[in-house]
Design a protein around this motif. Structure first.
Motif, short mmCIF file in Angstrom:
data_model
loop_
_atom_site.label_atom_id
_atom_site.label_comp_id
_atom_site.label_asym_id
_atom_site.label_seq_id
_atom_site.Cartn_x
_atom_site.Cartn_y
_atom_site.Cartn_z
N ALA A 168 -13.34 26.67 -1.34
CA ALA A 168 -12.65 27.82 -0.75
C ALA A 168 -12.10 27.49 0.64
N GLU A 169 -12.75 26.58 1.31
CA GLU A 169 -12.33 26.17 2.65
C GLU A 169 -10.89 25.66 2.64
N ALA A 170 -10.49 24.99 1.58
CA ALA A 170 -9.14 24.44 1.48
C ALA A 170 -8.08 25.55 1.52
N PHE A 171 -8.43 26.73 1.03
CA PHE A 171 -7.47 27.82 1.01
C PHE A 171 -7.30 28.46 2.38
N VAL A 172 -8.29 28.35 3.22
CA VAL A 172 -8.22 28.94 4.56
C VAL A 172 -7.72 27.93 5.60
N ALA A 173 -7.70 26.69 5.25
CA ALA A 173 -7.29 25.63 6.17
C ALA A 173 -5.76 25.56 6.22
N VAL A 174 -5.17 26.59 6.79
CA VAL A 174 -3.71 26.69 6.84
C VAL A 174 -3.13 25.55 7.67
N GLY A 175 -2.14 24.90 7.14
CA GLY A 175 -1.45 23.83 7.87
C GLY A 175 -2.16 22.50 7.85
N GLN A 176 -3.27 22.40 7.16
CA GLN A 176 -4.02 21.14 7.13
C GLN A 176 -3.71 20.43 5.81
N ARG A 177 -3.19 19.22 5.93
CA ARG A 177 -2.84 18.44 4.76
C ARG A 177 -3.44 17.04 4.91
N MET A 178 -3.78 16.43 3.78
CA MET A 178 -4.41 15.11 3.82
C MET A 178 -3.81 14.18 2.77
N TRP A 179 -3.77 12.89 3.14
CA TRP A 179 -3.31 11.84 2.24
C TRP A 179 -4.30 10.70 2.30
N LYS A 180 -4.39 9.96 1.21
CA LYS A 180 -5.28 8.79 1.15
C LYS A 180 -4.42 7.57 0.83
N ARG A 181 -4.67 6.50 1.59
CA ARG A 181 -3.96 5.25 1.37
C ARG A 181 -4.70 4.46 0.29
N THR A 182 -4.05 3.56 -0.37
CA THR A 182 -4.66 2.82 -1.48
C THR A 182 -5.92 2.07 -1.06
N ASP A 183 -6.08 1.75 0.24
CA ASP A 183 -7.31 1.07 0.69
C ASP A 183 -8.38 2.06 1.16
N MET A 228 0.84 -1.20 0.00
CA MET A 228 0.00 0.00 0.00
C MET A 228 0.88 1.24 0.00
N SER A 229 0.27 2.37 -0.37
CA SER A 229 1.00 3.63 -0.38
C SER A 229 0.03 4.77 -0.12
N TRP A 230 0.60 5.93 0.18
CA TRP A 230 -0.18 7.15 0.45
C TRP A 230 -0.02 8.10 -0.72
N SER A 231 -1.09 8.83 -1.06
CA SER A 231 -1.00 9.89 -2.07
C SER A 231 -1.74 11.10 -1.53
N ARG A 232 -1.19 12.26 -1.83
CA ARG A 232 -1.78 13.53 -1.36
C ARG A 232 -3.17 13.68 -1.94
N MET A 233 -4.08 14.20 -1.15
CA MET A 233 -5.45 14.44 -1.61
C MET A 233 -5.86 15.86 -1.24
N PRO A 234 -6.86 16.41 -1.90
CA PRO A 234 -7.33 17.75 -1.53
C PRO A 234 -7.92 17.73 -0.12
N TYR A 235 -7.80 18.85 0.57
CA TYR A 235 -8.35 18.99 1.91
C TYR A 235 -9.85 18.75 1.87
N ASP A 236 -10.34 17.94 2.81
CA ASP A 236 -11.77 17.61 2.85
C ASP A 236 -12.18 17.33 4.28
N ASN A 237 -12.71 18.35 4.95
CA ASN A 237 -13.16 18.20 6.33
C ASN A 237 -14.60 17.66 6.31
N PRO A 238 -14.81 16.43 6.77
CA PRO A 238 -16.16 15.85 6.73
C PRO A 238 -17.13 16.54 7.69
N ASP A 239 -16.61 17.27 8.67
CA ASP A 239 -17.46 17.95 9.64
C ASP A 239 -17.92 19.32 9.18
#
Length: 187
Positions: free
Chosen positions: A131-146, A110-121
């Protein structure tokens, strides 16, 4: 028969290498007994990492690890990693520490790949969500192959979750909405 044994052994190795998905017993073997204090229980009630789940807090080499289990003997479906105060490198999570968490939670193949910021809450939809992704300073997300997600939240908390955690939250939200609608009086 030998092929089945090989497949089972590879599956067991994958589970042994991946911290997310381990049971509370495996967590205790890895991190020691949970440090479930009155304060941590209040925090779990007020700020649960997964509503209505079983929570345990572990302390491991200067880190606090909160884990949520949907069943007492089930696997951890969501974890939060946070440095404890007094850490020599400070409380901000460094990139090399983030990589260590990701590496420890990457089963073979398995591996990780960067994904766009997505806050489920977030209540935002459409362009507001983008636009939320631009204000979410310091928040980064990755998705694993599973489908597992690694989320660095403002360099202070790293959240790791299996897809079932978000599915469970959607189910709870749907049930609450249905209950609220059913409770409306017949005017």
């Amino acid at each position: 028969m030998r092929v089945l044994a090989l497949v089972l052994s590879l599956a067991i190795m994958a589970v042994a290498d991946a911290r997310i998905g381990e049971t509370a017993i495996q967590f205790a073997d890895r991190y020691g007994a949970p440090k479930d204090t009155a304060t941590s229980k209040i925090m779990d009630k007020g700020f649960p990492i997964l509503e209505e789940a079983v929570h345990h807090t572990y302390e491991y080499q200067g880190w606090k690890i909160r884990a949520a289990f949907l069943q007492l003997d089930g696997p951890a479906v969501r974890m939060d990693f946070q440095k404890m105060s007094g850490s020599p490198a400070g409380i901000a999570i460094q990139d090399y520490e983030l990589r260590a968490i990701a590496s420890a939670n990457t089963p073979p193949g398995m591996s990780w790949s960067r994904m766009p910021y997505d806050n489920p809450d977030s209540p935002n939809k459409g362009l507001a969500k983008v636009a939320e992704a631009f204000v979410a300073v310091g928040q980064r997300m990755w998705k694993r192959t599973d489908g597992a997600i690694l989320w660095c939240r403002s360099n202070l908390i790293v959240r790791l979750e299996l897809p079932i955690a978000r599915q469970y939250e959607v189910k709870l939200k749907t049930e609450k909405e249905q209950k609220a609608r059913a409770s409306v009086p017949q005017f």
